[in-house]
Design a protein around this motif. Structure first.
Motif, PDB file in Angstrom:
ATOM      1  N   TYR A  16      78.444 -13.084  14.299  1.00 57.74           N
ATOM      2  CA  TYR A  16      79.702 -12.906  13.551  1.00 57.74           C
ATOM      3  C   TYR A  16      80.376 -11.591  13.966  1.00 57.74           C
ATOM      4  O   TYR A  16      79.706 -10.662  14.438  1.00 57.74           O
ATOM      5  CB  TYR A  16      79.428 -12.949  12.039  1.00 57.74           C
TER       6      TYR A  16
ATOM      7  N   ARG B   2      76.089  -5.645  13.816  1.00 55.99           N
ATOM      8  CA  ARG B   2      75.419  -4.501  14.459  1.00 55.99           C
ATOM      9  C   ARG B   2      74.100  -4.255  13.753  1.00 55.99           C
ATOM     10  O   ARG B   2      73.897  -4.758  12.636  1.00 55.99           O
ATOM     11  CB  ARG B   2      76.236  -3.207  14.263  1.00 55.99           C
TER      12      ARG B   2
ATOM     13  N   LEU C  14      64.494 -13.029   8.238  1.00 51.98           N
ATOM     14  CA  LEU C  14      65.882 -13.347   7.881  1.00 51.98           C
ATOM     15  C   LEU C  14      66.411 -14.330   8.914  1.00 51.98           C
ATOM     16  O   LEU C  14      67.357 -14.046   9.656  1.00 51.98           O
ATOM     17  CB  LEU C  14      66.710 -12.052   7.859  1.00 51.98           C
TER      18      LEU C  14
ATOM     19  N   PRO D 122      74.889 -22.794   0.852  1.00 49.29           N
ATOM     20  CA  PRO D 122      75.931 -22.131   0.054  1.00 49.29           C
ATOM     21  C   PRO D 122      75.854 -22.427  -1.450  1.00 49.29           C
ATOM     22  O   PRO D 122      76.245 -21.601  -2.267  1.00 49.29           O
ATOM     23  CB  PRO D 122      77.239 -22.689   0.629  1.00 49.29           C
ATOM     24  N   GLU D 123      75.305 -23.594  -1.818  1.00 50.60           N
ATOM     25  CA  GLU D 123      75.143 -23.943  -3.244  1.00 50.60           C
ATOM     26  C   GLU D 123      76.434 -23.833  -4.033  1.00 50.60           C
ATOM     27  O   GLU D 123      76.480 -23.229  -5.113  1.00 50.60           O
ATOM     28  CB  GLU D 123      74.099 -23.022  -3.928  1.00 50.60           C
TER      29      GLU D 123
ATOM     30  N   ILE E  51      83.063 -15.699   1.642  1.00 48.09           N
ATOM     31  CA  ILE E  51      82.235 -15.749   0.424  1.00 48.09           C
ATOM     32  C   ILE E  51      80.956 -14.970   0.707  1.00 48.09           C
ATOM     33  O   ILE E  51      80.208 -15.303   1.625  1.00 48.09           O
ATOM     34  CB  ILE E  51      81.896 -17.205   0.029  1.00 48.09           C
TER      35      ILE E  51
ATOM     36  N   GLY F 207      77.236  -9.199   1.096  1.00 48.80           N
ATOM     37  CA  GLY F 207      76.049  -8.483   1.562  1.00 48.80           C
ATOM     38  C   GLY F 207      76.392  -7.832   2.894  1.00 48.80           C
ATOM     39  O   GLY F 207      77.572  -7.715   3.273  1.00 48.80           O
TER      40      GLY F 207
ATOM     41  N   GLY G 169      78.738  -9.949   5.227  1.00 46.44           N
ATOM     42  CA  GLY G 169      80.124  -9.974   4.764  1.00 46.44           C
ATOM     43  C   GLY G 169      80.783  -8.623   4.995  1.00 46.44           C
ATOM     44  O   GLY G 169      81.898  -8.534   5.534  1.00 46.44           O
TER      45      GLY G 169
ATOM     46  N   GLN H  44      80.122  -6.238   7.037  1.00 46.71           N
ATOM     47  CA  GLN H  44      80.388  -5.906   8.448  1.00 46.71           C
ATOM     48  C   GLN H  44      81.557  -6.726   9.003  1.00 46.71           C
ATOM     49  O   GLN H  44      82.328  -6.231   9.816  1.00 46.71           O
ATOM     50  CB  GLN H  44      79.148  -6.172   9.303  1.00 46.71           C
TER      51      GLN H  44
ATOM     52  N   ARG I   3      80.489 -12.008  -5.618  1.00 44.33           N
ATOM     53  CA  ARG I   3      79.720 -12.260  -6.845  1.00 44.33           C
ATOM     54  C   ARG I   3      79.101 -10.958  -7.336  1.00 44.33           C
ATOM     55  O   ARG I   3      79.175 -10.642  -8.506  1.00 44.33           O
ATOM     56  CB  ARG I   3      78.635 -13.310  -6.572  1.00 44.33           C
ATOM     57  N   THR I   4      78.499 -10.206  -6.399  1.00 49.76           N
ATOM     58  CA  THR I   4      77.897  -8.927  -6.774  1.00 49.76           C
ATOM     59  C   THR I   4      78.381  -7.849  -5.804  1.00 49.76           C
ATOM     60  O   THR I   4      78.205  -8.011  -4.589  1.00 49.76           O
ATOM     61  CB  THR I   4      76.357  -8.994  -6.675  1.00 49.76           C
TER      62      THR I   4
ATOM     63  N   ARG J   6      69.378  -4.272  -0.555  1.00 48.16           N
ATOM     64  CA  ARG J   6      69.540  -3.458   0.652  1.00 48.16           C
ATOM     65  C   ARG J   6      70.974  -2.948   0.733  1.00 48.16           C
ATOM     66  O   ARG J   6      71.926  -3.734   0.771  1.00 48.16           O
ATOM     67  CB  ARG J   6      69.217  -4.273   1.892  1.00 48.16           C
TER      68      ARG J   6
ATOM     69  N   LEU K  33      84.063 -12.777  -8.737  1.00 46.60           N
ATOM     70  CA  LEU K  33      83.530 -14.038  -9.258  1.00 46.60           C
ATOM     71  C   LEU K  33      82.831 -13.864 -10.607  1.00 46.60           C
ATOM     72  O   LEU K  33      82.582 -14.842 -11.311  1.00 46.60           O
ATOM     73  CB  LEU K  33      82.576 -14.680  -8.245  1.00 46.60           C
TER      74      LEU K  33
ATOM     75  N   PHE L 232      70.152 -15.470   3.295  1.00 47.13           N
ATOM     76  CA  PHE L 232      68.969 -16.160   3.828  1.00 47.13           C
ATOM     77  C   PHE L 232      67.956 -16.473   2.724  1.00 47.13           C
ATOM     78  O   PHE L 232      67.898 -15.773   1.722  1.00 47.13           O
ATOM     79  CB  PHE L 232      68.268 -15.259   4.859  1.00 47.13           C
TER      80      PHE L 232
ATOM     81  N   TRP M 266      67.388 -10.453  -2.755  1.00 48.06           N
ATOM     82  CA  TRP M 266      66.599 -11.374  -1.926  1.00 48.06           C
ATOM     83  C   TRP M 266      65.196 -10.836  -1.705  1.00 48.06           C
ATOM     84  O   TRP M 266      64.274 -11.590  -1.403  1.00 48.06           O
ATOM     85  CB  TRP M 266      67.311 -11.743  -0.622  1.00 48.06           C
TER      86      TRP M 266
ATOM     87  N   ASN N 245      67.898 -14.775  -4.825  1.00 49.16           N
ATOM     88  CA  ASN N 245      69.136 -15.370  -4.295  1.00 49.16           C
ATOM     89  C   ASN N 245      68.995 -16.868  -4.043  1.00 49.16           C
ATOM     90  O   ASN N 245      69.977 -17.534  -3.745  1.00 49.16           O
ATOM     91  CB  ASN N 245      69.560 -14.662  -2.992  1.00 49.16           C
TER      92      ASN N 245
HETATM   93  O1  N01 Z   1      72.917 -11.754   2.971  1.00 47.26           O
HETATM   94  P1  N01 Z   1      72.809 -11.159   1.478  1.00 47.26           P
HETATM   95  P2  N01 Z   1      73.409 -11.013   4.300  1.00 47.26           P
HETATM   96  N1  N01 Z   1      78.581 -17.879  -4.401  1.00 47.26           N
HETATM   97  O2  N01 Z   1      71.851 -12.041   0.776  1.00 47.26           O
HETATM   98  C1  N01 Z   1      76.582 -13.910  -1.945  1.00 47.26           C
HETATM   99  C2  N01 Z   1      70.095  -7.996   7.025  1.00 47.26           C
HETATM  100  N2  N01 Z   1      71.375  -7.767   7.661  1.00 47.26           N
HETATM  101  O3  N01 Z   1      73.390 -12.011   5.392  1.00 47.26           O
HETATM  102  O4  N01 Z   1      74.389 -10.766  -4.398  1.00 47.26           O
HETATM  103  C3  N01 Z   1      79.051 -16.649  -4.231  1.00 47.26           C
HETATM  104  O5  N01 Z   1      72.555  -9.716   1.481  1.00 47.26           O
HETATM  105  C4  N01 Z   1      75.592 -12.966  -2.519  1.00 47.26           C
HETATM  106  O6  N01 Z   1      75.887 -12.667  -3.850  1.00 47.26           O
HETATM  107  P3  N01 Z   1      74.703 -12.152  -4.854  1.00 47.26           P
HETATM  108  C5  N01 Z   1      69.941  -7.009   5.884  1.00 47.26           C
HETATM  109  O7  N01 Z   1      68.598  -6.772   5.660  1.00 47.26           O
HETATM  110  C6  N01 Z   1      71.600  -6.549   8.196  1.00 47.26           C
HETATM  111  O8  N01 Z   1      74.644 -10.292   4.076  1.00 47.26           O
HETATM  112  O9  N01 Z   1      73.540 -13.090  -4.625  1.00 47.26           O
HETATM  113  N3  N01 Z   1      78.402 -15.693  -3.548  1.00 47.26           N
HETATM  114  C7  N01 Z   1      75.747 -11.789  -1.564  1.00 47.26           C
HETATM  115  O10 N01 Z   1      76.876 -11.037  -1.865  1.00 47.26           O
HETATM  116  C8  N01 Z   1      70.575  -7.784   4.750  1.00 47.26           C
HETATM  117  O11 N01 Z   1      70.242  -7.319   3.474  1.00 47.26           O
HETATM  118  C9  N01 Z   1      72.805  -6.273   8.761  1.00 47.26           C
HETATM  119  O12 N01 Z   1      75.294 -12.236  -6.192  1.00 47.26           O
HETATM  120  C10 N01 Z   1      77.227 -16.021  -3.031  1.00 47.26           C
HETATM  121  C11 N01 Z   1      75.974 -12.507  -0.231  1.00 47.26           C
HETATM  122  O13 N01 Z   1      76.435 -13.807  -0.542  1.00 47.26           O
HETATM  123  C12 N01 Z   1      70.070  -9.180   5.024  1.00 47.26           C
HETATM  124  O14 N01 Z   1      70.096  -9.294   6.447  1.00 47.26           O
HETATM  125  C13 N01 Z   1      73.790  -7.224   8.790  1.00 47.26           C
HETATM  126  C14 N01 Z   1      76.665 -17.296  -3.161  1.00 47.26           C
HETATM  127  C15 N01 Z   1      74.716 -12.626   0.593  1.00 47.26           C
HETATM  128  O15 N01 Z   1      74.265 -11.366   0.910  1.00 47.26           O
HETATM  129  C16 N01 Z   1      70.900 -10.274   4.417  1.00 47.26           C
HETATM  130  O16 N01 Z   1      72.278  -9.957   4.572  1.00 47.26           O
HETATM  131  C17 N01 Z   1      73.536  -8.456   8.236  1.00 47.26           C
HETATM  132  C18 N01 Z   1      77.388 -18.244  -3.877  1.00 47.26           C
HETATM  133  N4  N01 Z   1      76.918 -19.478  -4.080  1.00 47.26           N
HETATM  134  C19 N01 Z   1      72.317  -8.720   7.674  1.00 47.26           C
HETATM  135  N5  N01 Z   1      75.478 -17.315  -2.527  1.00 47.26           N
HETATM  136  C20 N01 Z   1      73.057  -4.933   9.311  1.00 47.26           C
HETATM  137  O17 N01 Z   1      73.999  -4.273   9.000  1.00 47.26           O
HETATM  138  C21 N01 Z   1      75.309 -16.082  -2.014  1.00 47.26           C
HETATM  139  N6  N01 Z   1      76.359 -15.297  -2.317  1.00 47.26           N
HETATM  140  C22 N01 Z   1      72.069  -4.438  10.220  1.00 47.26           C
END
Ligand code: N01
Ligand code: FAD
Length: 542
Positions: free
Chosen positions: A58, A62, A151, A157-158, A190, A193, A196, A198, A215-216, A336, A357, A389, A501, A506
């Protein structure tokens, strides 16, 4: 002999070791086990090496551990041969690094790509695992090592109606190889975390309208990316081996002297100074370690939380949006934290909107967009799911693993994963997990934790062979003791208080158990080493 899916070479259907996954863990395992003279096959669902960095393409992806540290440290020659361009490298550069590692050690010849392991069955009489793959191959091996990633299993997506949307749909962790051009498009993201946070600033640069569904709110700190800073490089150049050793013996896999300063007993000026110094590093480990007590006590943690909220308010012009972006439901670090480049400022742009949300939940996804609970209906050309994840256990239980006496891993772990040291689970002889639940894994610089696990497992296989053993399994008492210890360590911290998570919160229906080991990379390594020094204490071998 059978052929791999590429038809490049004939592969034996009976080997000493099968490694599942060709991310950094699988690559190092193959190199290490080959060096010890084991016959090894690596099976990988993707079309190339890289794991995380193959799948997560995406925009803005990074690393969040500086590249000086997020790099293999086991071979000085490999380190000499590679130079990172930035403090936090992009996904394409990290993928190139994984490909470079594969070429450096000539690894691809033993990897089957586009090959998913679907089932693994332990045959007690044979003393071997029998694997079945998506390419309908059957492979016998003495040892199976799951390097399937913490991960790597995207979460569904639920959201009601997700399959009805007629526009384009993207998942950050399954991003198209050629990239996506959002120019002139109305885009929904959506999830807020790391993925999103980044991607949102970059998507905002292209989209005609961007709506972020949160959501959070998450805590995020500016990455301050750029060239690798001299003060990070200097100690590495001065004594590479000592630097890497300090990382191995650190709490989180990055050399950093633990602080003795307690937030709750510090005067305001010390609090401010320490926080600001950590903030300015643009690094996670320092900001997670401003005070010795910040992950233990709510009042100490709240000092950090409020200072981050102040930073958010200083950037975001609209007070209501600033408040919506300010986390208040969890302690800093218990989910995190993220590293970003211009995330909060993105919400000052006129074409970017935040939908909270918590106030107006999504009712359903429609053919044309997203319907909110208050009756508002929004139209989009594309929806990006940055929804995360099924972490740490998802990829393991996705494989139909049946151990001794017909026990399945899925059933055994239904109340929560149970392991000895995050390396093995009783009932599943000769099956190892790299960075498995119950080990520091995602709470650490993963490169250091992957190296430690790979080396421990490789040494274990070599020791078994040297002693004439063909089978290893943890005892029930050792596993129960480790699970208790890991839970005790988590329970004295604030970690279990968050819907993260890390806690399995989650994924609907997933048991609430703190999944990684919070006791630290240093303490964990000592525990693993001591088990070996005491002749594999807690393991049964035959
Ligand atoms: O996933 P996440 P991620 N309706 O689970 C929301 C690593 N990583 O891919 O918090 C609406 O953190 C969910 O909301 P909530 C790193 O360890 C590192 O972003 O469950 N929203 C949350 O906001 C990281 O922690 C990097 O209330 C919904 C988001 O989706 C881990 O991977 C970059 C939903 C998910 O956030 C995971 O990161 C990327 C719904 N039905 C990842 N379901 C670096 O920067 C979920 N959400 C290195
Ligand atoms: P992975 O890289 O996840 O590789 C596992 C491989 O196993 C995948 O290729 C997958 O396709 C394959 N696989 C899974 N199941 C099967 C099966 N049944 N059959 C065949 N193949 C299978 N960690 C850090 O320490 N620092 C960071 O900065 C950092 N940034 C991250 C950024 C993102 C976007 C994400 C998602 C994670 C990040 N992580 C980071 C964690 C990251 O996952 C690890 O650092 C590391 O890359 C994991 O390597 P791995 O080999 O253990 O697993």
């Amino acid at each position: 002999m059978q052929r791999n899916t590429r038809g490049a070479a004939a592969r034996p259907a009976d080997v000493d070791v099968v490694v599942v996954g060709a991310g950094f863990a699988g690559l190092y395992l193959l190199h290490k086990l080959r060096g010890l003279g084991f016959s090894v096959r690596v099976l990988e669902a993707a079309s190339d090496v890289g794991g995380t960095w193959y799948w997560n393409r995406y925009p803005g992806a990074r690393c969040d551990i500086p590249t000086t540290d997020y790099t293999f440290g086991f071979d000085p020659a490999l380190e000499q041969a590679w130079r990172w361009s930035e403090k936090y490298a992009t996904q394409p550069e990290i993928l190139r690094y994984a490909q470079f590692v594969a070429e450096f050690y000539d690894l691809r010849r033993d990897i089957d790509f586009d090959t998913r392991v679907e089932a693994a069955l332990w045959d007690e009489a044979d003393g071997r695992w029998h694997l079945r793959t998506s390419t309908d191959e059957h492979i016998r091996c003495r040892f199976t090592i799951m390097a399937t990633g913490c991960l790597s299993q995207p979460k569904a997506p639920e959201i009601t109606g997700a399959d009805r949307f007629q526009g384009a749909t993207y998942l950050t962790s399954r991003w198209p190889q050629g990239g996506v051009d959002f120019t002139g498009k109305r885009v929904a993201v959506i999830g807020t975390g790391s993925s999103g946070i980044q991607s949102i600033p970059i998507i905002a640069r292209q989209a005609s309208q961007l709506t972020v569904f949160q959501r959070t709110p998450n805590f995020s700190i500016p990455a301050g990316n750029g060239p690798v800073r001299e003060e990070r490089l200097a100690p590495l150049r001065a004594d590479r081996a000592a630097y890497r050793q300090a990382a191995r013996l650190s709490r989180a896999g990055v050399p950093l002297e633990p602080t003795q300063v307690y937030g709750r007993y510090s005067p305001p000026e010390v609090r401010a100074e320490r926080f600001e110094a950590a903030w300015q590093t643009g690094e996670l480990i320092p900001i997670l370690s401003v005070f010795a007590d910040q992950i233990l006590f709510k009042d100490a943690n709240e000092i950090v939380c409020e200072k981050v909220r102040e930073k958010i308010r200083a950037v975001v012009h609209d007070p209501e949006t600033a408040e919506a972006l300010s986390p208040r439901d969890h302690a800093f670090g218990t989910k995190r934290p993220c590293l970003d480049t211009g995330y909060y400022a993105t919400f000052n742009l006129p074409h970017v909107r935040l939908v909270d949300l918590r106030k107006t939940p999504i009712e359903r996804i429609t053919e044309g967009g997203i319907a909110l609970s208050g009756g508002e209906s929004l139209t989009f050309d594309a929806i990006v799911y940055a929804t995360g994840f099924d972490a740490m256990t998802g990829a393991l239980v996705a494989v139909d693993i049946t151990g001794r006496d017909g026990l399945t891993l899925k059933d055994k772990w239904a109340p929560g994963p149970s392991t000895y040291l995050g390396l093995m689970s009783r009932g599943f002889p000769n099956l190892f997990t790299i960075t498995g639940p119950g080990s520091p894994s995602v709470l650490s610089n993963m490169m250091v934790s992957i190296e430690q696990h790979v080396e421990w497992v490789a040494d274990c296989l070599a020791a078994l062979r040297a002693q004439g053993h063909t089978r290893i399994e943890p005892t029930a008492a050792a596993e129960a003791g480790w699970v208790q210890h890991a839970n005790d360590c988590a329970d004295i911290t604030l970690y279990p208080s968050a819907n993260s998570w890390y806690m399995g919160a989650n994924v609907p229906g997933k048991p609430r158990v703190f999944l990684p080991y919070v006791g630290g990379v240093d303490a964990y390594r000592r525990a693993c080493d001591e088990v070996v020094a005491r002749d594999y204490l807690g393991f049964e071998r035959s």
